[in-house]
Design an enzyme around this catalytic site. Structure first.
Site, short mmCIF file in Angstrom:
data_model
loop_
_atom_site.label_atom_id
_atom_site.label_comp_id
_atom_site.label_asym_id
_atom_site.label_seq_id
_atom_site.Cartn_x
_atom_site.Cartn_y
_atom_site.Cartn_z
N SER A 18 0.83 -1.20 0.00
CA SER A 18 0.00 0.00 0.00
C SER A 18 0.86 1.26 0.00
O SER A 18 1.97 1.26 0.56
CB SER A 18 -0.86 -0.04 1.27
OG SER A 18 -1.49 1.19 1.48
N TYR B 112 -2.45 -1.28 10.90
CA TYR B 112 -2.67 -1.82 9.55
C TYR B 112 -1.48 -1.48 8.65
O TYR B 112 -0.90 -2.35 7.99
CB TYR B 112 -3.96 -1.26 8.93
CG TYR B 112 -4.00 -1.52 7.44
CD1 TYR B 112 -4.23 -2.79 6.94
CD2 TYR B 112 -3.75 -0.48 6.52
CE1 TYR B 112 -4.21 -3.04 5.57
CE2 TYR B 112 -3.73 -0.72 5.16
CZ TYR B 112 -3.96 -2.00 4.69
OH TYR B 112 -3.93 -2.24 3.34
N LYS C 171 1.79 -3.82 6.60
CA LYS C 171 2.29 -3.79 5.22
C LYS C 171 3.80 -3.55 5.22
O LYS C 171 4.55 -4.15 4.44
CB LYS C 171 1.57 -2.72 4.40
CG LYS C 171 0.09 -3.01 4.19
CD LYS C 171 -0.14 -4.31 3.41
CE LYS C 171 -1.59 -4.70 3.35
NZ LYS C 171 -1.81 -6.05 2.81
P1 NAD Z 1 -11.13 -7.09 0.87
O1 NAD Z 1 -11.38 -7.13 2.33
O2 NAD Z 1 -12.25 -6.80 -0.03
O3 NAD Z 1 -10.47 -8.47 0.40
C1 NAD Z 1 -9.67 -9.24 1.24
C2 NAD Z 1 -10.21 -10.66 1.18
O4 NAD Z 1 -9.39 -11.52 1.98
C3 NAD Z 1 -11.63 -10.77 1.73
O5 NAD Z 1 -12.42 -11.46 0.80
C4 NAD Z 1 -11.47 -11.57 3.02
O6 NAD Z 1 -12.59 -12.39 3.27
C5 NAD Z 1 -10.21 -12.35 2.74
N1 NAD Z 1 -9.41 -12.73 3.92
C6 NAD Z 1 -8.98 -11.94 4.92
N2 NAD Z 1 -8.24 -12.64 5.78
C7 NAD Z 1 -8.17 -13.90 5.30
C8 NAD Z 1 -7.54 -15.09 5.73
N3 NAD Z 1 -6.83 -15.14 6.85
N4 NAD Z 1 -7.69 -16.21 4.99
C9 NAD Z 1 -8.42 -16.20 3.86
N5 NAD Z 1 -9.04 -15.10 3.40
C10 NAD Z 1 -8.92 -13.96 4.11
O7 NAD Z 1 -9.93 -6.08 0.63
P2 NAD Z 1 -9.33 -5.50 -0.72
O8 NAD Z 1 -9.66 -4.06 -0.79
O9 NAD Z 1 -9.66 -6.37 -1.85
O10 NAD Z 1 -7.78 -5.60 -0.39
C11 NAD Z 1 -6.99 -6.68 -0.84
C12 NAD Z 1 -5.56 -6.48 -0.36
O11 NAD Z 1 -5.07 -5.24 -0.85
C13 NAD Z 1 -5.39 -6.43 1.15
O12 NAD Z 1 -4.16 -7.05 1.48
C14 NAD Z 1 -5.31 -4.95 1.43
O13 NAD Z 1 -4.61 -4.66 2.62
C15 NAD Z 1 -4.56 -4.45 0.22
N6 NAD Z 1 -4.79 -3.04 -0.10
C16 NAD Z 1 -6.07 -2.58 -0.24
C17 NAD Z 1 -6.29 -1.24 -0.53
C18 NAD Z 1 -7.68 -0.69 -0.63
O14 NAD Z 1 -7.84 0.51 -0.48
N7 NAD Z 1 -8.69 -1.49 -0.90
C19 NAD Z 1 -5.20 -0.38 -0.70
C20 NAD Z 1 -3.90 -0.88 -0.55
C21 NAD Z 1 -3.71 -2.23 -0.25
C1 WQD Z 2 -9.74 9.34 0.94
C2 WQD Z 2 -9.98 10.81 1.28
C3 WQD Z 2 -10.52 11.23 3.59
C4 WQD Z 2 -14.35 9.24 3.71
C5 WQD Z 2 -7.18 4.28 2.82
C6 WQD Z 2 -6.12 3.66 3.71
C7 WQD Z 2 -4.91 3.35 2.89
C8 WQD Z 2 -5.28 2.51 1.67
C9 WQD Z 2 -6.38 3.10 0.89
C10 WQD Z 2 -5.09 0.19 2.19
C11 WQD Z 2 -9.35 11.21 2.61
C12 WQD Z 2 -11.66 11.61 2.68
C13 WQD Z 2 -13.14 9.75 3.27
C14 WQD Z 2 -15.40 10.15 4.04
C15 WQD Z 2 -13.96 11.97 3.44
N1 WQD Z 2 -5.77 1.23 2.06
N2 WQD Z 2 -12.95 11.09 3.15
N3 WQD Z 2 -15.16 11.47 3.87
O1 WQD Z 2 -7.54 7.20 3.77
O2 WQD Z 2 -6.61 7.75 1.46
O3 WQD Z 2 -6.65 5.45 2.25
O4 WQD Z 2 -7.50 3.39 1.76
O5 WQD Z 2 -3.92 0.03 2.14
O6 WQD Z 2 -4.03 2.67 3.72
O7 WQD Z 2 -5.79 4.59 4.72
O8 WQD Z 2 -8.76 6.49 1.65
O9 WQD Z 2 -11.08 6.55 0.87
O10 WQD Z 2 -10.63 6.51 3.36
O11 WQD Z 2 -10.12 8.55 2.07
O12 WQD Z 2 -13.80 13.18 3.33
O13 WQD Z 2 -16.49 9.75 4.46
O14 WQD Z 2 -11.38 11.02 1.43
O15 WQD Z 2 -10.38 12.15 4.63
O16 WQD Z 2 -8.87 12.53 2.47
P1 WQD Z 2 -7.35 6.84 2.37
P2 WQD Z 2 -10.23 6.96 2.01
#
Ligand code: NAD
Ligand code: WQD
Length: 343
Positions: free
Chosen positions: A125, A150, A154
């Site tokens: 991330s 969290y 990562k």
């Molecule tokens: P998500 O929660 O939709 O998907 C994660 C999936 O993993 C879910 O379906 C959950 O049921 C499954 N899961 C969790 N723990 C598990 C375990 N121990 N065994 C088997 N399954 C398990 O999340 P996402 O948004 O698709 O994110 C996927 C990956 O990307 C995660 O590692 C997350 O940290 C990373 N990531 C997400 C974002 C974001 O903003 N969505 C940003 C950066 C990184």
């Molecule tokens: C985006 C912007 C909020 C909700 C998160 C995790 C990051 C990564 C991606 C996994 C910010 C603003 C949000 C609301 C708002 N995930 N906001 N009203 O915080 O950039 O990133 O998801 O790795 O680690 O922190 O994403 O979508 O929560 O927020 O004003 O109801 O929108 O303040 O500026 P963020 P977000």
């Protein structure tokens, strides 16, 4: 390389990547414990692909269950999505996050070693950069102390991978650092399924527009940005999914011990107000919102220098912010009658 294990493959990014993998001729083998996803997503993936996929409901922390999957299939590569991802919850329940996100990775690496599986794509991330001074941020940027447990999972995950690659002559890893994934598949058959009140901006916007929430709170209006709201790099989840396919294709040609870290973003920053305006344009709906205090832990601005992904993987985001918001809106409308299937 054909059989790819996709952990967390029914989740938001995992489901779109499973589709992209199959479309490119890979055979996805999906494992998910359904802790943050729904079984009907498997049927939806199959509907998009018009083919059955192999799915195991299992926990990545369960060594025996994972071992069984590796015995039943010749796994040639792994994409590891499975993790918890709610930043606020990780502050309240840090051990839950360290346990799930780190044990699952360690377990997986041990099983990969046991079965001589050498290719891994890891979900990292942009949170590893914290609030960097340098924007756009590139991969050589310092990793700053994490803002949340969290985020720390990562950072530690990347460190574990680096150490294991150093110790093993036959492991090739790409850690993809995602920026802000949004949107949904254009079919509106799969997308993001937040449980309860969404933490992230775009699902909150679409739920407000559909009438599930009275208004959006915009967290902070006095940030040092042109319009006073935070800036992020919003990337369409289908673009992100395709980056995983490119990463696997790249790993196919790597040998020995290898690790690299690659940003996956558009390279462009958009403010929260710009997202609202663009959403209003694509949906034709006025979005009710009000300004609220800053949200603790938010960085002012972050967006990717995405040139490394282009140079190394031959990948570049193709879809616009408007495309992503239109797809997110189509998805929100499509899931209105699905409530009973979600919880
Ligand atoms: P998500 O929660 O939709 O998907 C994660 C999936 O993993 C879910 O379906 C959950 O049921 C499954 N899961 C969790 N723990 C598990 C375990 N121990 N065994 C088997 N399954 C398990 O999340 P996402 O948004 O698709 O994110 C996927 C990956 O990307 C995660 O590692 C997350 O940290 C990373 N990531 C997400 C974002 C974001 O903003 N969505 C940003 C950066 C990184
Ligand atoms: C985006 C912007 C909020 C909700 C998160 C995790 C990051 C990564 C991606 C996994 C910010 C603003 C949000 C609301 C708002 N995930 N906001 N009203 O915080 O950039 O990133 O998801 O790795 O680690 O922190 O994403 O979508 O929560 O927020 O004003 O109801 O929108 O303040 O500026 P963020 P977000």
């Amino acid at each position: 390389m054909k059989n790819i294990l996709v952990t967390g493959g029914l989740g938001f990014i995992g489901s779109h990547t499973t589709v992209a993998l199959a479309e490119q001729g890979f055979i996805p083998i999906v494992v998910d414990n359904l802790s943050n996803s729904e079984l009907f997503i498997k049927d939806r993936i199959e509907q998009i692909l018009n083919q059955a996929i192999t799915f195991y409901q299992a926990d990545c922390n369960d060594y025996a269950a994972m071992e069984k999957i590796f015995k039943e299939h010749t796994i040639e590569g792994v994409i590891h999505f499975a993790a918890y991802k709610a930043v606020g919850e990780s502050v309240a329940e840090p051990l839950k996050y360290y346990e799930n996100n780190l044990f699952s990775l360690i377990n997986l690496l041990k099983i990969m070693q046991q079965f001589s599986v050498q290719k891994l794509v890891f979900s990292s991330s942009c949170t590893v950069y914290g609030q960097t001074e340098k924007l756009p941020v590139d991969e050589s940027n310092a990793i700053l102390p994490a803002f949340s447990p969290y985020g720390n999972t990562k950072q530690i995950g990347e460190e574990i991978l680096q150490d294991v690659v150093k110790s093993q002559v036959d492991l090739q890893v790409i850690s993809l650092r995602y920026f802000n994934p949004i949107g949904a598949h254009p079919s509106a058959l799969i997308g993001e399924l937040p449980r309860g009140v969404p933490n992230n901006l775009v699902p909150y916007i679409t739920q407000t527009a559909i009438g599930k929430r009275p208004f959006l709170n915009v967290f902070g209006k006095d940030y040092p940005t042109p319009d006073g709201t935070c800036i992020r790099d919003f990337i369409h989840v289908c673009d992100l999914a395709e980056a995983h396919v490119k990463a696997l294709q790249f790993l196919q040609n790597q040998k020995g011990s290898f690790i690299d870290f690659i940003n996956v973003g558009t390279g462009k920053g958009n403010s929260v107000l710009e997202v609202i305006q663009t959403f209003e344009q694509v949906s034709g709906k006025a979005l009710p919102y009000q300004f609220a205090p800053r949200r603790s832990g938010d960085v002012t601005a972050i967006y990717a220098d995405a040139r490394k992904a282009e140079k190394i993987l031959g990948w570049k985001a193709q879809r616009s912010l408007a495309d992503a918001l239109a797809d997110a809106w189509r998805w929100e409308q499509a899931i209105q009658n699905l409530e009973p299937m979600r919880f």
